[in-house]
Design an enzyme around this catalytic site. Structure first.
Site, short mmCIF file in Angstrom:
data_model
loop_
_atom_site.label_atom_id
_atom_site.label_comp_id
_atom_site.label_asym_id
_atom_site.label_seq_id
_atom_site.Cartn_x
_atom_site.Cartn_y
_atom_site.Cartn_z
N SER A 1 0.86 -1.19 0.00
CA SER A 1 0.00 0.00 0.00
C SER A 1 0.89 1.23 0.00
CB SER A 1 -0.87 0.02 1.27
OG SER A 1 -1.57 1.24 1.37
N TYR B 1 -2.05 -0.27 10.55
CA TYR B 1 -2.10 -0.73 9.16
C TYR B 1 -0.79 -0.39 8.45
CZ TYR B 1 -3.79 -1.07 4.30
OH TYR B 1 -3.94 -1.39 2.96
N1 LIG Z 1 -8.73 -0.67 -1.33
C1 LIG Z 1 -7.75 0.13 -0.97
O1 LIG Z 1 -7.91 1.35 -0.83
C2 LIG Z 1 -6.37 -0.45 -0.74
C3 LIG Z 1 -5.28 0.44 -0.77
C4 LIG Z 1 -4.01 -0.06 -0.56
C5 LIG Z 1 -3.83 -1.42 -0.35
N2 LIG Z 1 -4.90 -2.25 -0.33
C6 LIG Z 1 -4.64 -3.67 -0.07
O2 LIG Z 1 -5.24 -4.45 -1.08
C7 LIG Z 1 -5.53 -5.75 -0.57
C8 LIG Z 1 -6.95 -6.13 -0.96
O3 LIG Z 1 -7.84 -5.24 -0.34
P1 LIG Z 1 -9.25 -4.81 -0.98
O4 LIG Z 1 -9.24 -3.33 -1.06
O5 LIG Z 1 -9.54 -5.59 -2.20
O6 LIG Z 1 -10.21 -5.18 0.23
P2 LIG Z 1 -11.43 -6.22 0.35
O7 LIG Z 1 -12.43 -5.96 -0.71
O8 LIG Z 1 -11.88 -6.14 1.78
O9 LIG Z 1 -10.74 -7.62 0.09
C9 LIG Z 1 -9.97 -8.26 1.09
C10 LIG Z 1 -9.90 -9.73 0.76
O10 LIG Z 1 -9.13 -10.39 1.77
C11 LIG Z 1 -9.85 -11.50 2.25
N3 LIG Z 1 -9.51 -11.74 3.65
C12 LIG Z 1 -9.62 -10.87 4.67
N4 LIG Z 1 -9.25 -11.45 5.82
C13 LIG Z 1 -8.90 -12.72 5.52
C14 LIG Z 1 -8.44 -13.83 6.26
N5 LIG Z 1 -8.26 -13.75 7.60
N6 LIG Z 1 -8.17 -15.00 5.63
C15 LIG Z 1 -8.35 -15.10 4.30
N7 LIG Z 1 -8.77 -14.09 3.52
C16 LIG Z 1 -9.05 -12.91 4.13
C17 LIG Z 1 -11.32 -11.13 2.07
O11 LIG Z 1 -12.14 -12.26 1.87
P3 LIG Z 1 -13.03 -13.00 2.99
O12 LIG Z 1 -13.68 -11.92 3.80
O13 LIG Z 1 -13.98 -13.83 2.17
O14 LIG Z 1 -12.06 -13.81 3.76
C18 LIG Z 1 -11.27 -10.38 0.73
O15 LIG Z 1 -11.32 -11.28 -0.33
C19 LIG Z 1 -5.29 -5.67 0.95
O16 LIG Z 1 -4.04 -6.25 1.25
C20 LIG Z 1 -5.27 -4.18 1.23
O17 LIG Z 1 -4.49 -3.87 2.35
C21 LIG Z 1 -6.16 -1.81 -0.52
#
Ligand SMILES: NC(=O)c1ccc[n+]([C@@H]2O[C@H](COP(=O)([O-])OP(=O)(O)OC[C@H]3O[C@@H](n4cnc5c(N)ncnc54)[C@H](OP(=O)(O)O)[C@@H]3O)[C@@H](O)[C@H]2O)c1
Length: 270
Positions: free
Chosen positions: A136, A149
């Site tokens: 991130s 985070y």
């Molecule tokens: N969106 C942003 O603004 C942003 C910015 C920078 C970085 N990121 C990074 O991008 C990545 C994806 O995030 P996203 O934005 O796509 O969020 P998201 O829509 O909440 O997706 C997160 C994913 O991780 C899975 N997950 C969460 N806890 C888990 C666990 N304990 N075991 C297995 N799977 C788990 C969730 O699935 P289940 O709930 O089905 O387990 C979901 O598929 C993350 O690493 C986040 O830190 C996001």
């Protein structure tokens, strides 16, 4: 066939990445997250062979279960590992304490390291292969109420850089993607999307998926998404006092966002 495993594939960036990778001829996908029904629906909708495993990646036996799945369903081959699963719980350190730091580290750092430890032998045996870690921009620049985070993503970035240097000789390319604000289920960025001033800084999961593709099969080492976020990271090194002044001033509150994890579990894990 090229076997690609995506963690956090049930929603957001992981789901978009699975859909993007499925367009590559000869891809065989492995989808990992906790919500089985969503993984099953996605697997059935993809234009390539896909299996799935519902597992909490913070569980003690998660790495062993994922490896056993790859061995049973895909002959132990692994050409691409996308470590994407992650979450954020907002709150100041005074409010949320060590418990909040620990839960971020468990999912965003420890779970990635533990899964990689179990799967690196498969990546090496399948080389040329690749791994992409989803970090991130918060792993370069820290804001108020996101310290736990940021700590987990700073750790992930440092470890990823080292792994890049170590695995090159073994034919395992290590890539890293650093998204800024992206509209997903977990990070809806509602506060930013509601204001004309900040709406334009929020991007879509498909844009990050394309960057993940570039840093995995495409062989790039690192990508900010969108690219201008790299300027914030550079300024943190070149003009630290300016960045501190901006991020501790009143205008920084325009960048405050809540997450789905805040809503589901509250800011203090106790
Ligand atoms: N969106 C942003 O603004 C942003 C910015 C920078 C970085 N990121 C990074 O991008 C990545 C994806 O995030 P996203 O934005 O796509 O969020 P998201 O829509 O909440 O997706 C997160 C994913 O991780 C899975 N997950 C969460 N806890 C888990 C666990 N304990 N075991 C297995 N799977 C788990 C969730 O699935 P289940 O709930 O089905 O387990 C979901 O598929 C993350 O690493 C986040 O830190 C996001």
């Amino acid at each position: 066939m090229a076997v690609a495993l995506v963690t956090g594939a049930s929603t957001g960036i992981g789901k978009a990445t699975a859909i993007r990778l499925a367009r590559d001829p000869g891809t065989e996908l492995v989808l990992v997250a906790r919500r089985e029904e969503m993984l099953r629906e996605l697997a059935e909708s993809l234009p390539c062979p896909a299996t799935y495993l519902a597992v909490d990646l913070t569980a003690d036996d998660a790495p062993r279960r994922v490896r056993a799945h790859l061995e049973a369903e895909h002959g132990g081959a692994l050409h691409l590992l996308v470590n994407n699963a992650g979450a954020a719980w907002r709150g100041s350190f005074a409010e949320t304490g060590y418990a909040n730091v620990r839960r971020h580290m468990e999912l965003n750092f420890d779970a990635v390291v533990r899964l990689t430890e179990a799967l690196l032998p498969l990546l090496r045996a399948s080389a040329p292969s690749a791994m992409v870690n989803v970090a991130s921009t918060a792993g370069r620049v820290s804001r108020a109420r996101t310290g736990a985070y940021s700590a987990s993503k700073f750790a992930l970035i440092g470890w990823t850089d080292s792994l890049y240097a170590e695995e090159k000789a073994h034919g395992v390319h290590i890539g890293m993607v650093l998204p800024g604000f992206v509209r997903t289920e977990g990070f809806p960025a509602t506060e930013l999307r509601e204001k004309a001033l900040t709406r334009w800084i929020v991007s879509e999961p498909e844009t990050v998926a394309e960057a993940i593709h570039q840093c995995g099969p495409g062989g790039r080492a690192e990508r900010y998404v969108p690219r201008p976020y790299g300027v914030a990271a550079a300024l943190r090194i070149l003009a630290p006092s300016l960045v501190r002044r901006v991020l501790s001033g009143g205008a920084a509150s325009n960048l405050t966002t809540s997450t789905a994890a805040d809503r589901d579990q509250g800011p203090n894990p106790g």
